[in-house]
Write a protein that holds these residues in place. Structure first.
Motif, mmCIF file in Angstrom:
data_model
loop_
_atom_site.group_PDB
_atom_site.id
_atom_site.type_symbol
_atom_site.label_atom_id
_atom_site.label_comp_id
_atom_site.label_asym_id
_atom_site.label_seq_id
_atom_site.Cartn_x
_atom_site.Cartn_y
_atom_site.Cartn_z
ATOM 1 N N LEU A 78 45.113 52.140 27.926
ATOM 2 C CA LEU A 78 45.379 50.701 27.842
ATOM 3 C C LEU A 78 44.387 49.904 28.679
ATOM 4 O O LEU A 78 43.908 48.845 28.256
ATOM 5 C CB LEU A 78 46.812 50.397 28.282
ATOM 6 N N ALA A 79 44.055 50.414 29.869
ATOM 7 C CA ALA A 79 43.073 49.734 30.723
ATOM 8 C C ALA A 79 41.721 49.693 30.022
ATOM 9 O O ALA A 79 41.039 48.664 30.011
ATOM 10 C CB ALA A 79 42.960 50.450 32.066
ATOM 11 N N GLN A 80 41.338 50.785 29.421
ATOM 12 C CA GLN A 80 40.068 50.859 28.692
ATOM 13 C C GLN A 80 40.073 49.882 27.515
ATOM 14 O O GLN A 80 39.122 49.143 27.309
ATOM 15 C CB GLN A 80 39.887 52.279 28.196
ATOM 16 N N ARG A 81 41.170 49.841 26.788
ATOM 17 C CA ARG A 81 41.272 48.981 25.612
ATOM 18 C C ARG A 81 41.109 47.501 25.978
ATOM 19 O O ARG A 81 40.497 46.734 25.255
ATOM 20 C CB ARG A 81 42.614 49.220 24.937
ATOM 21 N N ARG A 82 41.658 47.100 27.128
ATOM 22 C CA ARG A 82 41.527 45.703 27.570
ATOM 23 C C ARG A 82 40.079 45.251 27.579
ATOM 24 O O ARG A 82 39.763 44.137 27.178
ATOM 25 C CB ARG A 82 42.084 45.540 28.976
ATOM 26 N N TYR A 83 39.206 46.109 28.062
ATOM 27 C CA TYR A 83 37.800 45.739 28.191
ATOM 28 C C TYR A 83 37.102 45.580 26.848
ATOM 29 O O TYR A 83 36.176 44.806 26.722
ATOM 30 C CB TYR A 83 37.050 46.740 29.062
ATOM 31 N N PHE A 84 37.550 46.293 25.846
ATOM 32 C CA PHE A 84 36.938 46.140 24.528
ATOM 33 C C PHE A 84 37.353 44.835 23.865
ATOM 34 O O PHE A 84 36.691 44.362 22.964
ATOM 35 C CB PHE A 84 37.272 47.333 23.629
ATOM 36 N N ILE A 96 39.583 40.438 35.286
ATOM 37 C CA ILE A 96 38.982 39.853 36.491
ATOM 38 C C ILE A 96 39.528 40.532 37.745
ATOM 39 O O ILE A 96 38.764 40.895 38.641
ATOM 40 C CB ILE A 96 39.205 38.326 36.527
ATOM 41 N N ASP A 97 40.842 40.729 37.814
ATOM 42 C CA ASP A 97 41.438 41.400 38.985
ATOM 43 C C ASP A 97 40.906 42.817 39.144
ATOM 44 O O ASP A 97 40.592 43.261 40.252
ATOM 45 C CB ASP A 97 42.966 41.425 38.871
ATOM 46 N N SER A 98 40.790 43.531 38.041
ATOM 47 C CA SER A 98 40.278 44.902 38.077
ATOM 48 C C SER A 98 38.834 44.940 38.570
ATOM 49 O O SER A 98 38.465 45.789 39.393
ATOM 50 C CB SER A 98 40.379 45.513 36.685
ATOM 51 N N LEU A 99 38.009 44.042 38.086
ATOM 52 C CA LEU A 99 36.604 44.008 38.508
ATOM 53 C C LEU A 99 36.466 43.585 39.968
ATOM 54 O O LEU A 99 35.573 44.059 40.667
ATOM 55 C CB LEU A 99 35.795 43.087 37.594
ATOM 56 N N ARG A 100 37.360 42.731 40.430
ATOM 57 C CA ARG A 100 37.347 42.362 41.864
ATOM 58 C C ARG A 100 37.695 43.568 42.736
ATOM 59 O O ARG A 100 37.108 43.762 43.791
ATOM 60 C CB ARG A 100 38.318 41.222 42.134
ATOM 61 N N ARG A 101 38.673 44.372 42.277
ATOM 62 C CA ARG A 101 39.079 45.559 43.053
ATOM 63 C C ARG A 101 37.931 46.545 43.240
ATOM 64 O O ARG A 101 37.860 47.236 44.248
ATOM 65 C CB ARG A 101 40.257 46.259 42.377
ATOM 66 N N ILE A 102 37.041 46.621 42.248
ATOM 67 C CA ILE A 102 35.917 47.564 42.372
ATOM 68 C C ILE A 102 34.628 46.861 42.816
ATOM 69 O O ILE A 102 33.544 47.421 42.715
ATOM 70 C CB ILE A 102 35.690 48.358 41.071
ATOM 71 N N HIS A 103 34.784 45.623 43.296
ATOM 72 C CA HIS A 103 33.659 44.860 43.862
ATOM 73 C C HIS A 103 32.521 44.674 42.856
ATOM 74 O O HIS A 103 31.369 44.952 43.155
ATOM 75 C CB HIS A 103 33.141 45.518 45.149
ATOM 76 N N ARG A 104 32.865 44.184 41.651
ATOM 77 C CA ARG A 104 31.855 43.932 40.618
ATOM 78 C C ARG A 104 31.877 42.475 40.150
ATOM 79 O O ARG A 104 32.121 42.181 38.990
ATOM 80 C CB ARG A 104 32.065 44.871 39.429
ATOM 81 N N PRO A 105 31.576 41.538 41.068
ATOM 82 C CA PRO A 105 31.538 40.130 40.656
ATOM 83 C C PRO A 105 30.445 39.861 39.622
ATOM 84 O O PRO A 105 30.543 38.910 38.849
ATOM 85 C CB PRO A 105 31.286 39.375 41.964
ATOM 86 N N ASP A 106 29.414 40.700 39.599
ATOM 87 C CA ASP A 106 28.340 40.535 38.612
ATOM 88 C C ASP A 106 28.871 40.703 37.190
ATOM 89 O O ASP A 106 28.494 39.959 36.279
ATOM 90 C CB ASP A 106 27.204 41.523 38.880
ATOM 91 N N LEU A 107 29.790 41.653 36.988
ATOM 92 C CA LEU A 107 30.357 41.850 35.653
ATOM 93 C C LEU A 107 31.316 40.718 35.287
ATOM 94 O O LEU A 107 31.379 40.314 34.126
ATOM 95 C CB LEU A 107 31.065 43.203 35.560
ATOM 96 N N ILE A 108 32.024 40.187 36.280
ATOM 97 C CA ILE A 108 32.899 39.035 36.019
ATOM 98 C C ILE A 108 32.063 37.862 35.540
ATOM 99 O O ILE A 108 32.392 37.213 34.546
ATOM 100 C CB ILE A 108 33.691 38.631 37.282
ATOM 101 N N GLU A 109 30.960 37.611 36.223
ATOM 102 C CA GLU A 109 30.089 36.488 35.866
ATOM 103 C C GLU A 109 29.473 36.685 34.474
ATOM 104 O O GLU A 109 29.304 35.729 33.727
ATOM 105 C CB GLU A 109 28.992 36.322 36.921
ATOM 106 N N GLN A 110 29.159 37.922 34.130
ATOM 107 C CA GLN A 110 28.577 38.183 32.806
ATOM 108 C C GLN A 110 29.609 38.030 31.690
ATOM 109 O O GLN A 110 29.286 37.542 30.607
ATOM 110 C CB GLN A 110 27.968 39.585 32.766
ATOM 111 N N LEU A 111 30.853 38.432 31.957
ATOM 112 C CA LEU A 111 31.897 38.301 30.936
ATOM 113 C C LEU A 111 32.431 36.880 30.838
ATOM 114 O O LEU A 111 32.701 36.383 29.751
ATOM 115 C CB LEU A 111 33.064 39.255 31.236
ATOM 116 N N TYR A 112 32.618 36.262 31.997
ATOM 117 C CA TYR A 112 33.221 34.928 32.043
ATOM 118 C C TYR A 112 32.389 33.996 32.904
ATOM 119 O O TYR A 112 32.756 33.667 34.025
ATOM 120 C CB TYR A 112 34.650 35.020 32.610
ATOM 121 N N PRO A 113 31.237 33.550 32.402
ATOM 122 C CA PRO A 113 30.371 32.671 33.205
ATOM 123 C C PRO A 113 31.076 31.362 33.536
ATOM 124 O O PRO A 113 31.859 30.843 32.746
ATOM 125 C CB PRO A 113 29.154 32.439 32.327
#
Length: 116
Positions: A78-84, A96-113
């Protein structure tokens, strides 16, 4: 194991290349860059005597000897499916919460500028 997704008139195969969970987060960004809005994602079904089944059960690619991460539990799938389906507003907060937990603000910005 490799998996595929279908966009209108196209089928694409992806194969994981990094540690657990990382690759599908990057693939969400890749599908956005390609302007794909996926309609469906097929769960992997192990089939006897195939390389992908060997990878699924052993966690190791038989030709390279490298570890391969596979979503096995219901929660992992289910977690994997969310990203697709990153474009679906229902999943936005969780992604966004998941990407914050793994310290990936770069991916947040790319998905949701941020809107300027």
């Amino acid at each position: 194991p490799p998996f595929f997704y279908q966009a209108p008139e196209r089928t694409f195969w992806f194969s994981p290349s990094r540690g657990r969970g990382y690759w599908y987060k990057r693939q969400a960004v890749k599908t956005k860059e390609l302007d794909f809005h996926l309609e469906q994602v097929q769960d992997f079904t192990p089939t006897p005597m195939t390389v992908s089944t060997e990878i699924y059960y052993s966690g190791v690619h038989p030709y390279t000897g490298k570890p391969v991460s596979c979503a096995r539990t219901r929660d992992e799938k289910l977690a994997q499916r969310r990203y697709f389906f990153w474009y679906d507003h229902t999943y936005r907060r969780e992604i966004i919460d998941s990407l914050r937990r793994i310290h990936r603000p770069d991916l947040i910005e790319q998905l949701y500028p941020r809107k300027k």
